[in-house]
Design a protein around this motif. Structure first.
Motif, short mmCIF file in Angstrom:
data_model
loop_
_atom_site.label_atom_id
_atom_site.label_comp_id
_atom_site.label_asym_id
_atom_site.label_seq_id
_atom_site.Cartn_x
_atom_site.Cartn_y
_atom_site.Cartn_z
N UNK A 384 4.81 59.99 24.24
CA UNK A 384 5.38 58.64 24.27
C UNK A 384 4.72 57.85 25.39
N UNK A 385 4.49 56.55 25.14
CA UNK A 385 3.82 55.73 26.15
C UNK A 385 4.72 55.42 27.34
N UNK A 386 6.02 55.30 27.10
CA UNK A 386 6.90 54.81 28.16
C UNK A 386 7.82 55.84 28.77
N UNK A 387 7.96 56.99 28.13
CA UNK A 387 8.93 57.98 28.60
C UNK A 387 8.28 59.35 28.74
N UNK A 388 8.41 59.95 29.89
CA UNK A 388 7.89 61.30 30.10
C UNK A 388 8.78 62.29 29.36
N UNK A 389 8.21 63.15 28.52
CA UNK A 389 9.04 64.12 27.81
C UNK A 389 9.88 64.96 28.77
N UNK A 390 11.10 65.27 28.36
CA UNK A 390 12.02 66.00 29.24
C UNK A 390 11.45 67.35 29.66
N UNK A 391 10.78 68.03 28.74
CA UNK A 391 10.22 69.35 29.07
C UNK A 391 9.12 69.23 30.12
N UNK A 392 8.33 68.15 30.02
CA UNK A 392 7.26 67.94 30.99
C UNK A 392 7.83 67.55 32.35
N UNK A 418 -4.85 59.75 31.69
CA UNK A 418 -5.94 59.34 30.80
C UNK A 418 -5.46 58.27 29.83
N UNK A 419 -6.14 57.12 29.85
CA UNK A 419 -5.83 56.04 28.92
C UNK A 419 -5.17 54.85 29.58
N UNK A 420 -5.16 53.73 28.85
CA UNK A 420 -4.55 52.52 29.39
C UNK A 420 -3.04 52.55 29.18
N UNK A 421 -2.39 51.41 29.42
CA UNK A 421 -0.94 51.38 29.36
C UNK A 421 -0.39 51.44 27.94
N UNK A 422 -1.23 51.24 26.96
CA UNK A 422 -0.80 51.47 25.59
C UNK A 422 -0.63 52.96 25.33
N UNK A 423 -1.33 53.77 26.11
CA UNK A 423 -1.22 55.22 25.97
C UNK A 423 -0.11 55.78 26.87
N UNK A 424 -0.18 55.45 28.15
CA UNK A 424 0.82 55.89 29.13
C UNK A 424 1.03 54.73 30.09
N UNK A 425 2.22 54.14 30.07
CA UNK A 425 2.38 52.91 30.85
C UNK A 425 2.71 53.21 32.31
N UNK A 426 2.79 52.14 33.10
CA UNK A 426 2.91 52.28 34.54
C UNK A 426 4.23 52.93 34.94
#
Length: 444
Positions: A384-392, A418-426
């Motif tokens: 998910x771009x905006x939420x870190x998975x709970x397991x991670x 790795x990637x811009x904010x469309x991939x993993x946001x701030x």
């Protein structure tokens, strides 16, 4: 290989006037001119330009009041804010040295660094130059590997060529034309070949555009299993020895295969591919050639069935499955796994990590060089771009560094994003940064 004017040629410092004109502090370029900075090597400038997308996004985030892109709008992110024309009443741009201009936190925090390309091509170019700055000949790789823009399997398999003694990072090329980011990075890297690369400066997987005049070693393209088998043959010839292990990944569910790229680059163990229900003949042939080394199957039965594992066991009796329930937990399980000399065995603080989106498999190849240099970390996945998975989140907590009395003697974690904010946001990056931050432990 070379170029008439390589991008990594030194840029002369600007001449300083005797009495520089005073300008408002909001004009950042004058501060630099008055300092008379040393020339900036072109390769370093290229690294900065390849992460400009991330910096631009950060300006947008700050001006908009914080947070990542509006996920609910369904539209594209607006263009970054620019300076207002003279005579207008718009807000002026950030002053020199401000967090907005420097790209914090979307580019870097104290525990994370983002490679902020909009696609794997840009990310691969930036990673290659981060690992091989190429400001001097000793910093250049002897060769690079070019893979196709849609060849995620070839990219993951080719990651093994990043391992010593070859150390060829992956770059991405089109079939008819080389993308600008790749061409500029290749000019800066300027690989010249070496005995460790068989004299080649380019390894070209399948039908990809290559620079004229380069010493190219082609690798036959085709289905994932075929390409991986060909890369494994090349690996054996260049390394001059059998691998310590073989990793078998899914060609049907590519997200489960992604963590294999980081391990291949770190270890020199080749990656082979199989379907969920049938073991390809080319994979079986490679396994037979290395039947005396252990095989590790990456992914759950939904990605690689028990029937396929049994087929592998008929060839290689030492076969082990490493898996979680999904791509995120499989990447974590692989980061934790150890079997003798095989596996990351990262169950404590003091390590590097690489974080990418699970729906961008070619980014695994683009980032693989980071797992064979610097902080040598495994690839972890977010879905998910905006939420870190709970397991991670839980895994990062498990390996969170701490200290009792002296933080300078503590172990530290660092995460490449790795990637811009469309991939993993701030926001997600900031959460990762907090989890990686060294914390004071309570006294016993």
């Amino acid at each position: 290989m070379g170029a008439d004017r390589p991008i990594n040629a030194d840029v002369p410092a600007p001449e300083l006037p005797d009495e520089p004109e005073r300008r408002p502090p909001s004009e950042p370029e004058q501060t630099v001119a008055r300092r008379g900075r040393r020339p900036v090597p072109g390769a370093v400038k290229l690294i900065v330009s390849l992460v400009a997308t991330a910096i631009a996004f950060n300006v947008l985030v700050v001006v908009a009041g914080g947070g990542g892109p509006n996920k609910g709008s369904g539209g594209e992110a607006p263009a970054p804010v620019t300076a207002a024309p003279s005579g207008t009443t718009q807000t002026p741009p950030p002053s020199a040295g401000s967090p907005e201009e420097l790209g914090y936190p979307a580019f870097a925090t104290d525990n994370t660094t983002r490679v902020g390309g909009a696609n794997p091509t840009a990310n691969a170019a930036a990673v290659a130059l981060a690992v091989f700055p190429s400001t001097t000949p000793s910093q250049r790789p002897a060769a690079v590997t070019l893979v196709g823009e849609d060849d995620w399997a070839g990219g993951i398999a080719a990651s093994v060529l990043m391992a010593a003694p070859v150390r060829a990072p992956v770059l991405i090329s089109g079939a008819r034309q080389m993308p600008d980011a790749t061409a500029q990075a290749l000019a800066a890297l300027d690989p010249a070949g070496a005995p460790s690369t068989g004299g080649a400066s380019i390894f070209a997987l399948g039908d990809v555009a290559t620079p004229s005049g380069a010493d190219v070693t082609p690798v036959r393209g085709g289905p994932a299993a075929t390409v991986a088998a060909e890369v494994a043959k090349l690996r054996d010839a260049l390394f001059g020895s059998a691998p310590d292990a073989v990793l078998v990944a899914s060609s049907d569910q590519r997200e489960f295969a992604m963590p294999a790229a980081a391990w291949a680059a770190r270890s020199g163990d080749p990656v082979l591919f199989t379907g969920a229900e049938k073991l390809p003949a080319s994979t079986a042939a490679t396994l037979k050639r290395h039947a005396d080394v252990p095989a590790y199957v990456l992914g759950p039965p939904s990605a690689i069935s028990d029937a396929v594992v049994r087929e592998i066991a008929k060839i290689d009796k030492r076969v082990t499955r490493v898996a979680g329930e999904d791509p995120v937990t499989t990447a974590i399980a692989f980061a934790r796994f150890v079997d003798g000399e095989f596996g990351w065995d990262i169950n404590d603080p003091g390590h590097g990590f690489v974080l990418a989106r699970s729906d961008s498999p070619l980014d695994a190849a683009a980032a693989a060089a980071l797992s064979a240099s610097g902080t040598w970390g495994p690839l972890l996945l977010s879905d998910d771009a905006g939420t870190l998975p709970a397991q991670l989140h839980s895994y990062f907590l498990d390996v969170k560094p701490g200290y009792t009395t002296n933080p300078t003697r503590a172990y530290y974690n660092h995460v490449w994003v790795i990637g811009d904010q469309e991939a993993i946001d701030v926001n997600e990056q900031a959460e990762v940064n907090e989890l990686a931050e060294v914390a004071k432990s309570r006294e016993p």
